[in-house]
Design a protein around this motif. Structure first.
Motif, PDB file in Angstrom:
ATOM      1  N   LYS A 146       0.842  -1.207   0.000  1.00 37.78           N
ATOM      2  CA  LYS A 146       0.000   0.000   0.000  1.00 37.78           C
ATOM      3  C   LYS A 146       0.871   1.249   0.000  1.00 37.78           C
ATOM      4  O   LYS A 146       0.593   2.212  -0.729  1.00 37.78           O
ATOM      5  CB  LYS A 146      -0.895  -0.025   1.242  1.00 37.78           C
ATOM      6  CG  LYS A 146      -1.959   1.036   1.256  1.00 37.78           C
ATOM      7  CD  LYS A 146      -3.129   0.646   0.390  1.00 37.78           C
ATOM      8  CE  LYS A 146      -4.209   1.711   0.412  1.00 37.78           C
ATOM      9  NZ  LYS A 146      -5.297   1.396  -0.504  1.00 37.78           N
ATOM     10  N   ALA A 156       1.045   4.215  -2.712  1.00 36.09           N
ATOM     11  CA  ALA A 156       0.819   5.629  -2.388  1.00 36.09           C
ATOM     12  C   ALA A 156       1.960   6.486  -2.914  1.00 36.09           C
ATOM     13  O   ALA A 156       1.758   7.624  -3.327  1.00 36.09           O
ATOM     14  CB  ALA A 156       0.683   5.808  -0.885  1.00 36.09           C
ATOM     15  N   LEU A 157       3.173   5.926  -2.925  1.00 41.37           N
ATOM     16  CA  LEU A 157       4.314   6.691  -3.426  1.00 41.37           C
ATOM     17  C   LEU A 157       4.337   6.734  -4.951  1.00 41.37           C
ATOM     18  O   LEU A 157       5.100   7.473  -5.536  1.00 41.37           O
ATOM     19  CB  LEU A 157       5.617   6.075  -2.914  1.00 41.37           C
ATOM     20  CG  LEU A 157       5.832   6.152  -1.407  1.00 41.37           C
ATOM     21  CD1 LEU A 157       7.046   5.363  -1.009  1.00 41.37           C
ATOM     22  CD2 LEU A 157       5.956   7.599  -0.969  1.00 41.37           C
ATOM     23  N   GLN A 158       3.518   5.907  -5.577  1.00 37.72           N
ATOM     24  CA  GLN A 158       3.502   5.864  -7.041  1.00 37.72           C
ATOM     25  C   GLN A 158       2.170   6.311  -7.613  1.00 37.72           C
ATOM     26  O   GLN A 158       1.828   5.944  -8.735  1.00 37.72           O
ATOM     27  CB  GLN A 158       3.828   4.442  -7.517  1.00 37.72           C
ATOM     28  CG  GLN A 158       5.239   4.030  -7.175  1.00 37.72           C
ATOM     29  CD  GLN A 158       5.502   2.579  -7.468  1.00 37.72           C
ATOM     30  OE1 GLN A 158       4.582   1.805  -7.678  1.00 37.72           O
ATOM     31  NE2 GLN A 158       6.770   2.199  -7.481  1.00 37.72           N
ATOM     32  N   GLN A 159       1.401   7.044  -6.839  1.00 36.09           N
ATOM     33  CA  GLN A 159       0.102   7.566  -7.285  1.00 36.09           C
ATOM     34  C   GLN A 159      -0.875   6.472  -7.686  1.00 36.09           C
ATOM     35  O   GLN A 159      -1.652   6.636  -8.618  1.00 36.09           O
ATOM     36  CB  GLN A 159       0.288   8.519  -8.468  1.00 36.09           C
ATOM     37  CG  GLN A 159       0.946   9.822  -8.083  1.00 36.09           C
ATOM     38  CD  GLN A 159       0.949  10.779  -9.238  1.00 36.09           C
ATOM     39  OE1 GLN A 159       1.574  10.522 -10.258  1.00 36.09           O
ATOM     40  NE2 GLN A 159       0.264  11.883  -9.104  1.00 36.09           N
ATOM     41  N   ARG A 160      -0.816   5.353  -6.991  1.00 34.47           N
ATOM     42  CA  ARG A 160      -1.775   4.288  -7.289  1.00 34.47           C
ATOM     43  C   ARG A 160      -2.693   4.082  -6.098  1.00 34.47           C
ATOM     44  O   ARG A 160      -2.426   4.572  -5.005  1.00 34.47           O
ATOM     45  CB  ARG A 160      -1.029   2.981  -7.578  1.00 34.47           C
ATOM     46  CG  ARG A 160      -0.255   2.979  -8.863  1.00 34.47           C
ATOM     47  CD  ARG A 160       0.340   1.615  -9.124  1.00 34.47           C
ATOM     48  NE  ARG A 160       1.464   1.319  -8.263  1.00 34.47           N
ATOM     49  CZ  ARG A 160       1.568   0.244  -7.519  1.00 34.47           C
ATOM     50  NH1 ARG A 160       0.600  -0.639  -7.482  1.00 34.47           N
ATOM     51  NH2 ARG A 160       2.635   0.038  -6.756  1.00 34.47           N
ATOM     52  N   ILE A 161      -3.774   3.320  -6.307  1.00 32.41           N
ATOM     53  CA  ILE A 161      -4.671   3.017  -5.191  1.00 32.41           C
ATOM     54  C   ILE A 161      -4.058   1.972  -4.283  1.00 32.41           C
ATOM     55  O   ILE A 161      -4.087   2.069  -3.075  1.00 32.41           O
ATOM     56  CB  ILE A 161      -6.028   2.490  -5.702  1.00 32.41           C
ATOM     57  CG1 ILE A 161      -6.758   3.566  -6.475  1.00 32.41           C
ATOM     58  CG2 ILE A 161      -6.885   2.064  -4.526  1.00 32.41           C
ATOM     59  CD1 ILE A 161      -8.109   3.107  -6.933  1.00 32.41           C
ATOM     60  N   GLY A 162      -3.503   0.945  -4.889  1.00 31.02           N
ATOM     61  CA  GLY A 162      -2.917  -0.129  -4.100  1.00 31.02           C
ATOM     62  C   GLY A 162      -3.930  -1.184  -3.746  1.00 31.02           C
ATOM     63  O   GLY A 162      -5.129  -1.027  -3.965  1.00 31.02           O
ATOM     64  N   PRO A 163      -3.464  -2.303  -3.192  1.00 29.33           N
ATOM     65  CA  PRO A 163      -4.349  -3.430  -2.917  1.00 29.33           C
ATOM     66  C   PRO A 163      -5.241  -3.177  -1.705  1.00 29.33           C
ATOM     67  O   PRO A 163      -4.882  -2.401  -0.824  1.00 29.33           O
ATOM     68  CB  PRO A 163      -3.373  -4.570  -2.628  1.00 29.33           C
ATOM     69  CG  PRO A 163      -2.149  -3.905  -2.120  1.00 29.33           C
ATOM     70  CD  PRO A 163      -2.077  -2.572  -2.789  1.00 29.33           C
ATOM     71  N   PRO A 164      -6.405  -3.833  -1.657  1.00 26.89           N
ATOM     72  CA  PRO A 164      -7.247  -3.748  -0.464  1.00 26.89           C
ATOM     73  C   PRO A 164      -6.575  -4.421   0.734  1.00 26.89           C
ATOM     74  O   PRO A 164      -5.636  -5.191   0.560  1.00 26.89           O
ATOM     75  CB  PRO A 164      -8.522  -4.487  -0.853  1.00 26.89           C
ATOM     76  CG  PRO A 164      -8.328  -5.006  -2.208  1.00 26.89           C
ATOM     77  CD  PRO A 164      -6.981  -4.680  -2.691  1.00 26.89           C
ATOM     78  N   ILE A 224      10.203   3.395   1.157  1.00 26.56           N
ATOM     79  CA  ILE A 224      10.621   4.640   0.494  1.00 26.56           C
ATOM     80  C   ILE A 224      11.946   4.415  -0.219  1.00 26.56           C
ATOM     81  O   ILE A 224      12.127   4.829  -1.371  1.00 26.56           O
ATOM     82  CB  ILE A 224      10.722   5.782   1.532  1.00 26.56           C
ATOM     83  CG1 ILE A 224       9.324   6.156   2.014  1.00 26.56           C
ATOM     84  CG2 ILE A 224      11.413   6.991   0.925  1.00 26.56           C
ATOM     85  CD1 ILE A 224       9.304   7.103   3.169  1.00 26.56           C
ATOM     86  N   ALA A 241      11.262   2.488  -3.313  1.00 28.91           N
ATOM     87  CA  ALA A 241      10.579   3.255  -4.354  1.00 28.91           C
ATOM     88  C   ALA A 241      11.516   4.258  -5.002  1.00 28.91           C
ATOM     89  O   ALA A 241      11.316   4.660  -6.139  1.00 28.91           O
ATOM     90  CB  ALA A 241       9.374   3.978  -3.759  1.00 28.91           C
ATOM     91  N   ALA A 242      12.541   4.648  -4.284  1.00 26.79           N
ATOM     92  CA  ALA A 242      13.400   5.729  -4.784  1.00 26.79           C
ATOM     93  C   ALA A 242      14.595   5.224  -5.566  1.00 26.79           C
ATOM     94  O   ALA A 242      15.379   6.012  -6.069  1.00 26.79           O
ATOM     95  CB  ALA A 242      13.888   6.587  -3.609  1.00 26.79           C
ATOM     96  N   THR A 243      14.756   3.919  -5.658  1.00 28.55           N
ATOM     97  CA  THR A 243      15.973   3.415  -6.297  1.00 28.55           C
ATOM     98  C   THR A 243      15.649   2.450  -7.425  1.00 28.55           C
ATOM     99  O   THR A 243      14.594   1.832  -7.455  1.00 28.55           O
ATOM    100  CB  THR A 243      16.850   2.664  -5.282  1.00 28.55           C
ATOM    101  OG1 THR A 243      16.036   1.735  -4.584  1.00 28.55           O
ATOM    102  CG2 THR A 243      17.523   3.599  -4.327  1.00 28.55           C
ATOM    103  N   ALA A 244      16.632   2.319  -8.317  1.00 32.41           N
ATOM    104  CA  ALA A 244      16.577   1.272  -9.321  1.00 32.41           C
ATOM    105  C   ALA A 244      17.340   0.070  -8.774  1.00 32.41           C
ATOM    106  O   ALA A 244      18.017   0.176  -7.757  1.00 32.41           O
ATOM    107  CB  ALA A 244      17.206   1.747 -10.618  1.00 32.41           C
TER     108      ALA A 244
END
Lengths: 304, 135, 361, 132
Positions: A32, A36-44, A265, A268-271
């Protein structure tokens, strides 16, 4: 700690009965937060649990002989090891423990990655072999830093008991150790930037390529419990000692979730780094922390 | 004289360029495939593609070699004889896949090069894209 | 340890079916072999059964990403044969569509490159940015992918609202300059995956005849929009970005700069958009004479060439030959991956922006 | 640090995706399912001639003509709409609905050709009459 409380801790709290929902909860938090960090809704909320149930219901192709047996065995062992690691965590103060349980926790944390390596090789898939050799190389590298950090912390507090560590005050060396552990955790949990073992764009699912059905479900569960155990270890080390058991438990959960968020975080911020860059990074880290650790130990000795 | 104008004489061809359909054309019986590739490569031309066309009523095949010379599209037209044509792969690497495709789609033997196993499809049937003769 | 690793035809890193057979020594690639043809649909042959209206819709299906390029090419080739000149407004609209398509293709590529190096956030960001372009394309043409804008003699739909496109360009440029480009160029983990990886030297690029951004990243300043202008490109003022290092980073930089150039071309085209008709000729009375026509178009991935032959007294062509950019770029991958790490091969093969539905046709 | 700013903006900006049944609204020029108005149709059959994917078929006899449409084959290119001079064919401005059975959305319409008015084509009228 007598046999009954030990059994209760293993099976009920914070053992398997607690660890499985906690694992799903942590997996959900990670997914989740990533969304949120990728502008998505994410899983329930229930999604990791649904995934587990769905995988449990799937058919597993029959596998013959010793290889097939081993492939069934590894995920069970991985779940057992990580559940044991969760069970050792001193979530509630003065709940027991024994001298040296930190060493047991370390080995239990290390076991799943061993099982992953073994599973990759026993699946006899090309991708499994590649993934396993990557995992082997990576775990050798990050474990140097990881163990050095734990040993440094334990040495600075003169104890190998988790309970005692949780009760004692922080010190500069301890914060250094926590930092080192945090750097190792992405590699341990197969997160970016060290997700080389299961780099799907390169080697499919790596060691997990041949797995499906309930075996894969168990791997997922073990992975979730690794999350709980690893973040719990960090939470234990950074939590200030509190007398109220409810407060302590709540603080433990809050800190664990915070660690999950930090790791998310970073991911999400790295390759993804390549395997040789990852190894180079960890050996550089090892060198830096070794120098820092030895010098601070020396300083403390001089002060004492 | 510009490079474009010297090319026919370098190829020992008496005809000159003809502008048609957005391209400069050169067609002559004296044209040789390998000579053309050598001259074009010497002028830093870029091989674009080779168009194979099956002429109606069993008229055989034609191959048109398309080159780019600083933005000008040049076309050298050849008629395939004995269903074979000399390869220019050793002179111009870009011809690799193009020649293989023509071999596989139209069954034209491209001589003077080795084929790797089939590029485009499994099976050993050559000339899969040739029109079937209608009765 | 020597492995023979099959990459594809079904592989998470490849969007389309093709097979890259890697000979690896440990994690180092020694050689690669390519197999294509899993997507063969016989479009060149099918085209011989379609009239000049239907063939445009058919050729649109050669490629999903650069569908406009293919309709533009076939229309230009048929216009060559029939000697039709589209009105100026149609030429400008063709430029606008071509550049919008280039924008969305390049942004999509950046996202895919991000995904291949495990940078999911970049992937999501690029696709979110791309969505703005897709919305504009949908508003103009009525569809997100196959725009059906070109027809022989002009275009089908007019652009009624240039202000909307200008607003999107502003947003896009801001996103690119402020977010995507800085993140790619300052992220240490992303840079370490791109720099010095998959090098194609200028000499090799020339001899392989590579086209498009792949060639421009290897130091070959070729761009058909400049060298052989079509549509209204002659009236546009733009730069052709060229890099010389020939690695994945150079291809990334070339595409990033091209996005900004495309924005500038779009601004010029929208501000100069002439008034008037959007097509010439009545399709119901049009007849295509016998002849041969060529058309070359600079697609986002490089040069597309169409060679169309129209037979006598028939409403279908007698031969349509299509050469797509990937067809000529792909053999270069073999030279790029030699000596590379296994982990880099997905990125290297993607760095030419391959499109196999085009290649197989 | 650009990436952290990006992550923060993403987090504060909220999600841009939607859950499954929701769809973003289509533009008014969207090319969806082809709709046919038999009242306006003149039966010229140009739409079938222009259809590349053979989604529209047009069968004509002296007494009647049948216009049939198969969305499963349609590529929504809109060429039929562009070519229909009587504007009998239009496109819905919405994506096609989900369907579960083959040929569920197929359309076919047969129109009887009207008897030609005698003053316009006097020589054709007896021919039609004989056929009946």
């Amino acid at each position: 700690m007598n046999a009954t409380t030990a059994l209760l801790r293993m099976l009920v709290f914070p053992g398997i009965l607690f660890a499985a929902p906690a694992a799903w909860f942590f997996l959900w938090i990670e997914r989740k937060a990533m969304a949120a960090l990728q502008q998505r809704i994410g899983p329930p909320f229930m999604q990791p649990f649904f995934d587990f149930v769905k995988l449990m219901g799937k058919q597993v192709p029959p596998r013959e002989g010793l290889g097939g047996f081993l492939m069934k065995l590894w995920p069970v062992l991985a779940v057992a090891a990580s559940a044991g690691a969760v069970g050792l965590l001193p979530v509630i103060p003065r709940s027991g423990g024994f001298p040296g349980d930190l060493v047991l926790l370390l080995s239990l944390l290390e076991l799943p990655s061993m099982f992953i390596i073994a599973a990759g090789f026993s699946s006899r898939s090309l991708w499994g072999e590649l993934g396993s050799s990557r995992e082997a190389i990576l775990s050798v590298s990050y474990n140097v830093v990881f163990l050095m950090a734990i040993i440094g912390i334990a040495a600075s507090q003169h104890t190998f008991s988790l309970q005692a560590l949780a009760q004692s005050q922080g010190s500069p060396l301890r914060w250094l150790g926590v930092l080192a552990i945090l750097i190792c955790l992405p590699a341990k949990l197969h997160m970016n930037p060290f997700s080389v073992t299961n780099a799907e764009q390169e080697i499919y699912a790596g060691p997990m390529t041949e797995y499906t059905g309930h075996e894969l479900a168990l791997w997922e569960l073990a992975h979730g419990m690794e999350w709980v155990a690893a973040t719990g270890l960090v939470a234990t080390l950074i939590a200030p000692p509190l007398a109220n058991p409810w407060m302590a438990g709540a603080l433990f959960v809050v800190l664990s979730v915070a660690v999950v968020l930090v790791l998310t975080i970073v991911a999400a911020a790295t390759a993804r780094l390549t395997i040789d860059d990852s190894v180079r990074f960890f050996w550089r880290c090892a060198l830096a922390f070794a120098v820092l650790g030895v010098s601070s130990v020396l300083l403390m000795r001089i002060k004492l | 004289m510009t490079t474009l104008e010297t090319i026919p004489s370098e190829l020992a061809v008496t005809t000159s360029w003809e502008s048609k359909g957005g391209s400069q054309w050169l067609a002559s019986d004296a044209l040789e495939v390998r000579k053309m590739a050598e001259v074009m490569m010497a002028h830093q031309g870029r091989l674009l593609t080779i168009t194979a066309t099956q002429l109606p009523e069993d008229g055989g095949m034609t191959l048109d070699y398309h080159w780019d010379l600083d933005g000008t599209l040049l076309t050298f037209a050849f008629v395939v004889e004995n269903n074979q044509v000399a390869s220019i792969f050793d002179l111009c690497e870009a011809a690799d896949w193009i020649e293989r495709e023509i071999h596989e789609h139209y069954g034209i033997e491209v001589t003077g090069r080795e084929y790797e196993p089939l590029l485009l499809r499994a099976g050993d049937k050559m000339g899969v894209n040739l029109h079937e003769e209608e009765d | 340890m020597s492995y023979r690793i099959p990459m594809g035809p079904y592989h998470p890193a490849l969007e389309e079916p093709y097979k890259l057979e890697l000979v690896c020594d440990g994690e180092t690639v020694q050689d690669a072999k390519l197999n294509i043809g899993f997507n063969f649909r016989g479009i060149e042959q099918l085209a011989e059964t379609r009239n000049f209206i239907q063939i445009v819709a058919l050729m649109e299906r050669v490629c999903g990403i650069c569908s406009n390029t293919h309709t533009l090419s076939i229309c230009q080739a048929v216009e060559q044969i029939a000697e039709i000149t589209p009105p100026p407004r149609a030429l400008y609209i063709r430029v606008i569509m071509a550049e919008l398509e280039r924008l969305h293709s390049h942004v999509l590529w950046a996202g895919v490159a991000g995904k291949l190096i495990g940078f999911k956030t970049m992937f999501m960001t690029c696709f979110a940015v791309r969505e703005q372009i897709m919305n504009v394309l949908q508003t103009i043409s009525g569809n997100r992918v196959n725009y059906a804008m070109n027809r022989v003699g002009g275009v089908n739909r007019d652009i009624d609202d240039p202000a909307m496109i200008l607003a999107m360009i502003g947003e896009l440029e801001k996103d690119m300059v402020k977010t995507v480009i800085p993140v790619f160029t300052t992220s240490h983990s992303a840079l370490s995956r791109c720099t010095g990886v998959g090098v194609l030297s200028e000499e090799k690029a020339r001899s392989l005849g590579v086209v498009g951004p792949t060639a421009r990243a290897s130091g070959l300043p070729q761009d058909l929009r400049r060298a052989a202008p079509y549509a209204a490109y002659e009236e546009m003022d733009f730069n052709v970005p060229v890099e010389h290092s020939g690695d994945v980073k150079a291809r990334l930089v070339v595409r990033a700069l091209e996005i900004l150039e495309s924005c500038s071309i779009l601004r010029q085209a929208l501000s100069k958009l002439p008034a008037g008709e959007i097509f010439t000729g009545d399709e119901s009375e049009m007849e295509i004479p016998e002849g041969r026509g060529f058309s070359r178009v600079e697609a986002p991935r490089g040069e597309v060439i169409y060679s169309v032959t129209w037979g006598e007294d028939t409403d279908t062509p007698s031969r349509v030959h299509v050469r797509t950019p990937t067809y000529i770029n792909m053999p270069a991958v073999r030279w790029m991956v030699r000596g590379a790490r296994l982990a880099d091969t997905p990125l290297i093969q993607a760095s030419i922006d391959p499109c196999y539905s085009c290649t197989d046709r | 640090m650009n990436i952290l700013r990006l992550l923060l903006n993403n987090f504060l900006g909220g999600s841009i995706t939607t859950r499954f049944p929701n769809r973003p609204p289509a533009d008014k020029g969207f090319r969806g399912l082809v709709r046919y108005d038999p009242q306006i149709c003149t039966g010229c059959g140009v739409c079938a001639y222009r259809c590349s994917s053979r989604g529209i078929s047009f069968r004509s006899s002296r007494t009647a003509y049948t216009w049939a449409y198969d969305p499963g084959q349609c590529t929504y290119c809109g060429r039929c709409v562009d070519g229909c001079e009587a504007h009998a064919i239009t496109q819905e401005a919405a994506p096609p609905p989900l369907y579960y059975k083959r040929d569920e959305l197929n359309l076919a319409h047969t129109t009887q050709r009207p008897l030609p008015p005698p003053k316009k084509k006097p020589e054709a009228a007896p021919a039609t009459g004989e056929a009946k």
